[in-house]
Motif scaffolding. Structure first.
Motif, PDB file in Angstrom:
ATOM      1  N   ARG A   1       0.829  -1.211   0.000  1.00  0.00           N
ATOM      2  CA  ARG A   1       0.000   0.000   0.000  1.00  0.00           C
ATOM      3  C   ARG A   1       0.860   1.256   0.000  1.00  0.00           C
ATOM      4  N   GLU A   2       0.208   2.423  -0.212  1.00  0.00           N
ATOM      5  CA  GLU A   2       0.933   3.679  -0.386  1.00  0.00           C
ATOM      6  C   GLU A   2       1.683   4.111   0.869  1.00  0.00           C
ATOM      7  N   ASN A   3       1.301   3.586   2.039  1.00  0.00           N
ATOM      8  CA  ASN A   3       2.038   3.887   3.270  1.00  0.00           C
ATOM      9  C   ASN A   3       3.179   2.901   3.520  1.00  0.00           C
ATOM     10  N   GLY A   4       3.405   1.976   2.578  1.00  0.00           N
ATOM     11  CA  GLY A   4       4.469   0.999   2.703  1.00  0.00           C
ATOM     12  C   GLY A   4       4.060  -0.297   3.369  1.00  0.00           C
ATOM     13  N   GLU A   5       2.838  -0.371   3.891  1.00  0.00           N
ATOM     14  CA  GLU A   5       2.370  -1.582   4.548  1.00  0.00           C
ATOM     15  C   GLU A   5       2.272  -2.728   3.545  1.00  0.00           C
ATOM     16  N   ILE A   6       2.758  -3.899   3.929  1.00  0.00           N
ATOM     17  CA  ILE A   6       2.719  -5.070   3.055  1.00  0.00           C
ATOM     18  C   ILE A   6       1.857  -6.153   3.697  1.00  0.00           C
ATOM     19  N   SER A   7       0.911  -6.667   2.923  1.00  0.00           N
ATOM     20  CA  SER A   7       0.055  -7.757   3.370  1.00  0.00           C
ATOM     21  C   SER A   7      -0.130  -8.727   2.210  1.00  0.00           C
ATOM     22  N   VAL A   8      -0.723  -9.863   2.507  1.00  0.00           N
ATOM     23  CA  VAL A   8      -0.998 -10.856   1.465  1.00  0.00           C
ATOM     24  C   VAL A   8      -2.416 -10.647   0.948  1.00  0.00           C
ATOM     25  N   GLY A   9      -2.555 -10.501  -0.372  1.00  0.00           N
ATOM     26  CA  GLY A   9      -3.862 -10.336  -0.971  1.00  0.00           C
ATOM     27  C   GLY A   9      -4.745 -11.544  -0.719  1.00  0.00           C
ATOM     28  N   GLN A  10      -5.998 -11.306  -0.353  1.00  0.00           N
ATOM     29  CA  GLN A  10      -6.945 -12.379  -0.092  1.00  0.00           C
ATOM     30  C   GLN A  10      -7.629 -12.809  -1.390  1.00  0.00           C
ATOM     31  N   ASP A  11      -8.105 -14.059  -1.406  1.00  0.00           N
ATOM     32  CA  ASP A  11      -8.659 -14.621  -2.635  1.00  0.00           C
ATOM     33  C   ASP A  11      -9.779 -13.778  -3.228  1.00  0.00           C
ATOM     34  N   LYS A  12     -10.555 -13.105  -2.384  1.00  0.00           N
ATOM     35  CA  LYS A  12     -11.691 -12.317  -2.859  1.00  0.00           C
ATOM     36  C   LYS A  12     -11.284 -10.908  -3.302  1.00  0.00           C
ATOM     37  N   ASP A  13     -10.060 -10.476  -2.990  1.00  0.00           N
ATOM     38  CA  ASP A  13      -9.613  -9.143  -3.376  1.00  0.00           C
ATOM     39  C   ASP A  13      -9.569  -9.021  -4.891  1.00  0.00           C
ATOM     40  N   GLU A  14      -9.806  -7.801  -5.374  1.00  0.00           N
ATOM     41  CA  GLU A  14      -9.851  -7.574  -6.819  1.00  0.00           C
ATOM     42  C   GLU A  14      -8.620  -6.813  -7.308  1.00  0.00           C
ATOM     43  N   ILE A  15      -8.279  -7.071  -8.564  1.00  0.00           N
ATOM     44  CA  ILE A  15      -7.084  -6.517  -9.190  1.00  0.00           C
ATOM     45  C   ILE A  15      -7.506  -5.737 -10.425  1.00  0.00           C
ATOM     46  N   VAL A  16      -6.855  -4.601 -10.644  1.00  0.00           N
ATOM     47  CA  VAL A  16      -7.215  -3.758 -11.778  1.00  0.00           C
ATOM     48  C   VAL A  16      -6.325  -4.019 -12.998  1.00  0.00           C
ATOM     49  N   TYR A  17      -5.090  -4.483 -12.742  1.00  0.00           N
ATOM     50  CA  TYR A  17      -4.156  -4.713 -13.841  1.00  0.00           C
ATOM     51  C   TYR A  17      -3.103  -5.703 -13.364  1.00  0.00           C
ATOM     52  N   ALA A  18      -2.718  -6.658 -14.222  1.00  0.00           N
ATOM     53  CA  ALA A  18      -1.716  -7.639 -13.794  1.00  0.00           C
ATOM     54  C   ALA A  18      -1.061  -8.330 -14.978  1.00  0.00           C
ATOM     55  N   ASP A  19       0.208  -8.693 -14.791  1.00  0.00           N
ATOM     56  CA  ASP A  19       0.938  -9.631 -15.643  1.00  0.00           C
ATOM     57  C   ASP A  19       1.290 -10.828 -14.769  1.00  0.00           C
ATOM     58  N   ALA A  20       1.209 -12.030 -15.323  1.00  0.00           N
ATOM     59  CA  ALA A  20       1.528 -13.224 -14.535  1.00  0.00           C
ATOM     60  C   ALA A  20       1.931 -14.370 -15.450  1.00  0.00           C
ATOM     61  N   THR A  21       2.669 -15.317 -14.885  1.00  0.00           N
ATOM     62  CA  THR A  21       3.008 -16.541 -15.608  1.00  0.00           C
ATOM     63  C   THR A  21       3.520 -17.580 -14.618  1.00  0.00           C
ATOM     64  N   PHE A  22       3.518 -18.831 -15.041  1.00  0.00           N
ATOM     65  CA  PHE A  22       4.213 -19.873 -14.291  1.00  0.00           C
ATOM     66  C   PHE A  22       5.654 -19.866 -14.777  1.00  0.00           C
ATOM     67  N   PHE A  23       6.582 -19.657 -13.845  1.00  0.00           N
ATOM     68  CA  PHE A  23       7.987 -19.501 -14.214  1.00  0.00           C
ATOM     69  C   PHE A  23       8.624 -20.867 -14.423  1.00  0.00           C
ATOM     70  N   HIS A  24       9.077 -21.106 -15.658  1.00  0.00           N
ATOM     71  CA  HIS A  24       9.797 -22.330 -16.014  1.00  0.00           C
ATOM     72  C   HIS A  24      11.205 -21.914 -16.438  1.00  0.00           C
ATOM     73  N   GLU A  25      12.175 -22.045 -15.541  1.00  0.00           N
ATOM     74  CA  GLU A  25      13.517 -21.564 -15.844  1.00  0.00           C
ATOM     75  C   GLU A  25      14.094 -22.266 -17.068  1.00  0.00           C
ATOM     76  N   GLU A  26      14.508 -21.468 -18.049  1.00  0.00           N
ATOM     77  CA  GLU A  26      15.112 -22.011 -19.271  1.00  0.00           C
ATOM     78  C   GLU A  26      16.612 -21.806 -19.303  1.00  0.00           C
ATOM     79  N   GLY A  27      17.095 -20.907 -18.497  1.00  0.00           N
ATOM     80  CA  GLY A  27      18.521 -20.637 -18.465  1.00  0.00           C
ATOM     81  C   GLY A  27      18.834 -19.624 -17.388  1.00  0.00           C
ATOM     82  N   VAL A  28      20.138 -19.392 -17.186  1.00  0.00           N
ATOM     83  CA  VAL A  28      20.575 -18.411 -16.191  1.00  0.00           C
ATOM     84  C   VAL A  28      21.901 -17.827 -16.655  1.00  0.00           C
ATOM     85  N   PHE A  29      22.106 -16.550 -16.424  1.00  0.00           N
ATOM     86  CA  PHE A  29      23.381 -15.934 -16.750  1.00  0.00           C
ATOM     87  C   PHE A  29      23.781 -14.985 -15.623  1.00  0.00           C
TER      88      PHE A  29
END
Length: 269
Positions: free
Chosen positions: A96-124
């Motif tokens: 949040r804007e005051n710096g407080e960090i919490s875990v989003g609850q299942d019912k909470d709503e999101i306005v914009y997001a990018d997501a994926t299941f991370f499958h590592e293909e390489g590392v450098f």
């Protein structure tokens, strides 16, 4: 003595049968877990579009529960800009804007997001010292092609980091991101360890998403997080990466999106 031997044999058979069943259960569980892992879609998922987000579509209808079905890493913003989103290991953190960090609850709503299941293909490795512009430039040189999408999940040990939040808004939405981001809350920390979660979109994505590299950060102690603005470190950085060639997005189903005028353009990363 004869009765004792019979009893011992019965006990042995019971134990042996129980062990065999337990082994079968373990194998069955492992097979089930392998199936779940294999069935995780290798897709860059997006909710809403950047053009809508820029033009004040700040109320969404994507639930946290659904986002978790789309990936185990992610970034974005919660409804009404009530906190930046960074998802790591399937846990969606709200900063949040005051710096407080919490875990989003299942019912909470999101306005914009990018997501994926991370499958590592390489590392450098990027040799230190490194700052944020250098980090992004090195990512550019390491990509197989700038025409693909990429996901990153990067553990880092930093000397300094500057993070941005978002100010919560209420209806009617009057200001767009071009006004809100220059006055965003800023958090700074020194000597901190955590994870950079980020994505790369090719420039041809246009106004569907923000092109280039975009990173959010969450500290190991979960006390610091937000949109990455600057960082410096004397340490090397190991960069695990995942190339994505499939892309999908869902649009908000609400009046704000239905009636929005997509007339403002704004890009940042």
């Amino acid at each position: 003595m004869k009765h004792l031997n019979v009893a011992l044999c019965i006990i042995f058979l019971i134990i042996a049968t129980s062990c065999k069943q337990e082994q079968k259960d373990i194998v069955s569980l492992q097979e089930e877990n392998n199936t779940i892992v294999q069935n995780k879609p290798d897709v860059f998922y997006q909710y809403s579009i950047w053009f809508a987000f820029v033009n004040k579509v700040f109320d969404g209808d994507l639930k946290v529960l659904e986002l978790k079905s789309k990936g185990d890493i992610g970034l974005g913003s919660f409804d009404y800009l009530d906190g930046e989103l960074v998802m790591l290991d399937g846990v969606p953190y709200r900063i949040r804007e005051n710096g407080e960090i919490s875990v989003g609850q299942d019912k909470d709503e999101i306005v914009y997001a990018d997501a994926t299941f991370f499958h590592e293909e390489g590392v450098f490795k990027i040799k230190g010292p490194v700052d944020y512009p250098t980090f992004q430039n090195r990512l550019n040189t390491k990509m197989e092609s700038e025409h693909y999408f990429y996901a990153y999940r990067v553990p880092v040990k930093l000397d300094y980091i500057k993070l941005g939040g978002v100010p919560k808004v209420e209806k009617p939405f009057t200001d767009g991101l071009d006004v809100l981001l220059p006055i965003r809350p800023v958090f700074e920390a020194e000597n901190i360890s955590g994870t950079l979660v980020g994505f790369y979109c090719p420039e041809y994505i246009g106004n569907i998403n923000a092109y280039g590299h975009h990173f959010h950060f969450i500290s190991d102690d979960r006390k610091w997080g937000g949109h990455v603005m600057e960082f410096k470190t004397k340490h090397d950085i190991e960069v695990p990466w995942d190339q994505k060639t499939s892309y999908a997005f869902d649009l908000p189903k609400n009046k704000t999106f239905e009636n929005v005028k997509l007339d403002s353009e704004f890009q940042y990363n």
